[in-house]
Design a protein around this motif. Structure first.
Motif, PDB file in Angstrom:
ATOM      1  N   UNK A  64      93.117  23.057 -69.202  1.00 39.82           N
ATOM      2  CA  UNK A  64      91.905  22.815 -68.433  1.00 39.82           C
ATOM      3  C   UNK A  64      90.809  22.287 -69.345  1.00 39.82           C
ATOM      4  N   UNK A  65      89.911  21.517 -68.772  1.00 39.24           N
ATOM      5  CA  UNK A  65      88.742  21.040 -69.531  1.00 39.24           C
ATOM      6  C   UNK A  65      87.910  22.211 -70.038  1.00 39.24           C
ATOM      7  N   UNK A  66      88.053  23.382 -69.393  1.00 38.71           N
ATOM      8  CA  UNK A  66      87.286  24.552 -69.814  1.00 38.71           C
ATOM      9  C   UNK A  66      87.708  25.053 -71.190  1.00 38.71           C
ATOM     10  N   UNK A  67      88.858  24.596 -71.671  1.00 40.65           N
ATOM     11  CA  UNK A  67      89.290  25.005 -73.000  1.00 40.65           C
ATOM     12  C   UNK A  67      88.506  24.288 -74.099  1.00 40.65           C
ATOM     13  N   UNK A  68      87.677  23.309 -73.718  1.00 42.16           N
ATOM     14  CA  UNK A  68      86.733  22.739 -74.687  1.00 42.16           C
ATOM     15  C   UNK A  68      85.462  23.584 -74.718  1.00 42.16           C
ATOM     16  N   UNK A  74      85.783  30.402 -80.210  1.00 40.85           N
ATOM     17  CA  UNK A  74      85.009  31.275 -79.328  1.00 40.85           C
ATOM     18  C   UNK A  74      85.858  32.462 -78.881  1.00 40.85           C
ATOM     19  N   UNK A  75      87.114  32.210 -78.521  1.00 42.27           N
ATOM     20  CA  UNK A  75      88.006  33.293 -78.109  1.00 42.27           C
ATOM     21  C   UNK A  75      88.205  34.291 -79.246  1.00 42.27           C
ATOM     22  N   UNK A  76      88.132  33.799 -80.490  1.00 40.68           N
ATOM     23  CA  UNK A  76      88.310  34.660 -81.647  1.00 40.68           C
ATOM     24  C   UNK A  76      87.195  35.663 -81.837  1.00 40.68           C
ATOM     25  N   UNK A  77      86.083  35.484 -81.129  1.00 43.25           N
ATOM     26  CA  UNK A  77      85.000  36.464 -81.192  1.00 43.25           C
ATOM     27  C   UNK A  77      85.356  37.731 -80.435  1.00 43.25           C
ATOM     28  N   UNK A  78      86.345  37.641 -79.545  1.00 40.04           N
ATOM     29  CA  UNK A  78      86.761  38.780 -78.722  1.00 40.04           C
ATOM     30  C   UNK A  78      88.193  39.214 -79.033  1.00 40.04           C
ATOM     31  N   UNK A  79      89.076  38.236 -79.263  1.00 35.58           N
ATOM     32  CA  UNK A  79      90.488  38.520 -79.476  1.00 35.58           C
ATOM     33  C   UNK A  79      90.880  38.349 -80.939  1.00 35.58           C
ATOM     34  N   UNK A  80      91.896  39.081 -81.343  1.00 43.50           N
ATOM     35  CA  UNK A  80      92.470  38.916 -82.674  1.00 43.50           C
ATOM     36  C   UNK A  80      93.608  37.902 -82.600  1.00 43.50           C
ATOM     37  N   UNK A  81      93.553  36.890 -83.461  1.00 46.89           N
ATOM     38  CA  UNK A  81      94.583  35.845 -83.505  1.00 46.89           C
ATOM     39  C   UNK A  81      94.855  35.261 -82.121  1.00 46.89           C
ATOM     40  N   UNK A  82      93.823  34.726 -81.442  1.00 54.40           N
ATOM     41  CA  UNK A  82      94.024  34.218 -80.079  1.00 54.40           C
ATOM     42  C   UNK A  82      94.951  33.012 -80.019  1.00 54.40           C
ATOM     43  N   UNK A 191      84.735  49.133 -74.302  1.00 56.40           N
ATOM     44  CA  UNK A 191      83.969  48.120 -75.025  1.00 56.40           C
ATOM     45  C   UNK A 191      84.184  46.698 -74.586  1.00 56.40           C
ATOM     46  N   UNK A 192      84.976  46.476 -73.525  1.00 58.37           N
ATOM     47  CA  UNK A 192      85.234  45.107 -73.090  1.00 58.37           C
ATOM     48  C   UNK A 192      83.982  44.352 -72.698  1.00 58.37           C
ATOM     49  N   UNK A 193      83.111  44.985 -71.914  1.00 65.21           N
ATOM     50  CA  UNK A 193      81.875  44.330 -71.477  1.00 65.21           C
ATOM     51  C   UNK A 193      80.976  44.048 -72.666  1.00 65.21           C
ATOM     52  N   UNK A 194      80.916  44.975 -73.605  1.00 69.27           N
ATOM     53  CA  UNK A 194      80.077  44.798 -74.792  1.00 69.27           C
ATOM     54  C   UNK A 194      80.482  43.539 -75.545  1.00 69.27           C
ATOM     55  N   UNK A 195      81.756  43.247 -75.559  1.00 67.18           N
ATOM     56  CA  UNK A 195      82.248  42.047 -76.236  1.00 67.18           C
ATOM     57  C   UNK A 195      81.988  40.785 -75.422  1.00 67.18           C
ATOM     58  N   UNK A 196      82.067  40.884 -74.116  1.00 65.05           N
ATOM     59  CA  UNK A 196      81.996  39.699 -73.264  1.00 65.05           C
ATOM     60  C   UNK A 196      80.595  39.142 -73.099  1.00 65.05           C
ATOM     61  N   UNK A 197      79.592  39.987 -73.032  1.00 61.77           N
ATOM     62  CA  UNK A 197      78.229  39.497 -72.771  1.00 61.77           C
ATOM     63  C   UNK A 197      77.761  38.527 -73.863  1.00 61.77           C
ATOM     64  N   UNK A 198      77.876  38.854 -75.147  1.00 64.86           N
ATOM     65  CA  UNK A 198      77.478  37.871 -76.173  1.00 64.86           C
ATOM     66  C   UNK A 198      78.284  36.583 -76.100  1.00 64.86           C
ATOM     67  N   UNK A 199      79.568  36.693 -75.770  1.00 60.61           N
ATOM     68  CA  UNK A 199      80.395  35.492 -75.654  1.00 60.61           C
ATOM     69  C   UNK A 199      79.927  34.632 -74.485  1.00 60.61           C
ATOM     70  N   UNK A 200      79.604  35.254 -73.358  1.00 56.98           N
ATOM     71  CA  UNK A 200      79.101  34.500 -72.203  1.00 56.98           C
ATOM     72  C   UNK A 200      77.816  33.764 -72.557  1.00 56.98           C
TER      73      UNK A 200
END
Length: 208
Positions: A64-68, A74-82, A191-200
């Motif tokens: 998807x274009x959303x992967x740009x 960016x995914x690495x800010x939340x996931x390990x080795x995305x 802690x999922x929400x805590x991680x997602x808000x800064x990423x959003x």
């Protein structure tokens, strides 16, 4: 106001893309809910396998274009080795516009997608789930307003009963659209929400 019902979506072969729950999928992947038809909002994932399986060969689609917007860094800010999870073509209808990454160990899945519904409808549905989480196969649903994100935002966390997992969402309105960032984790994770808000917040300038 219809509560969302979680779709039962597997991740075969090279990891299938999952719909969003708080944020709706496209019309072609909508899921019926109690009392009517309501688009699905969050991914369900018991585990994410990136290894091919013998009897599974789903047809994949271009990223998807959303992967740009939600790129690997960016995914690495939340996931390990995305690792980017390829979109899998649906049996019917059109594929939703979404981008997903699985953690390296396959225990977590992060998804960005636009909602097919208005922000007002999304927050109404979220509060409906707080009152009756069992209608969507959930328990312990919490909704919290989020400040400083787009033109309106809230977060939601829930425990999914089948398969067992914890899911966090951030839903926000930016520009002319409503967006949803979803993180599915092993049951009992915090802690999922805590991680997602800064990423959003980081992704918003890329969306408008």
């Amino acid at each position: 106001m219809h509560p969302r019902r979680l779709p039962r979506t597997a991740l075969p072969a090279a990891a299938a893309i999952l719909c969003g729950l708080l944020a709706s999928c496209s019309t072609g992947s909508a899921s019926p809910a109690a009392g009517g038809t309501s688009p699905a909002r969050a991914p369900q994932v018991s585990s994410v396998s990136l290894a091919p399986t013998v009897n599974s060969s789903p047809k994949t689609l271009p990223p998807s274009r959303l992967c740009t917007v939600l790129d690997q860094s960016a995914a690495g800010l939340v996931l390990t080795a995305p690792k980017q999870a390829p979109r899998v073509a649906p049996n019917k209808g059109t594929a939703e516009d979404s981008c997903s990454y699985a953690s390296g160990d396959g225990a977590a899945l992060l998804t960005l997608n636009p909602s097919a519904r208005s922000y007002e409808t999304e927050i109404s549905a979220a509060h409906s789930l707080v009152r009756d989480p069992a209608s969507a196969g959930m328990s312990d649903v919490k909704v919290t307003e989020v400040d400083g994100l787009g033109q309106g935002a809230f977060s939601e966390s829930a425990e999914v009963l089948q398969p067992r997992q914890s899911v966090a969402y951030v839903v926000w309105r930016a520009g002319s659209r409503t967006w949803v960032l979803t993180l599915a984790l092993p049951a009992g994770s915090e802690g999922g929400v805590v991680q997602l808000v800064p990423l959003a917040r980081k992704l918003t300038p890329r969306l408008t």
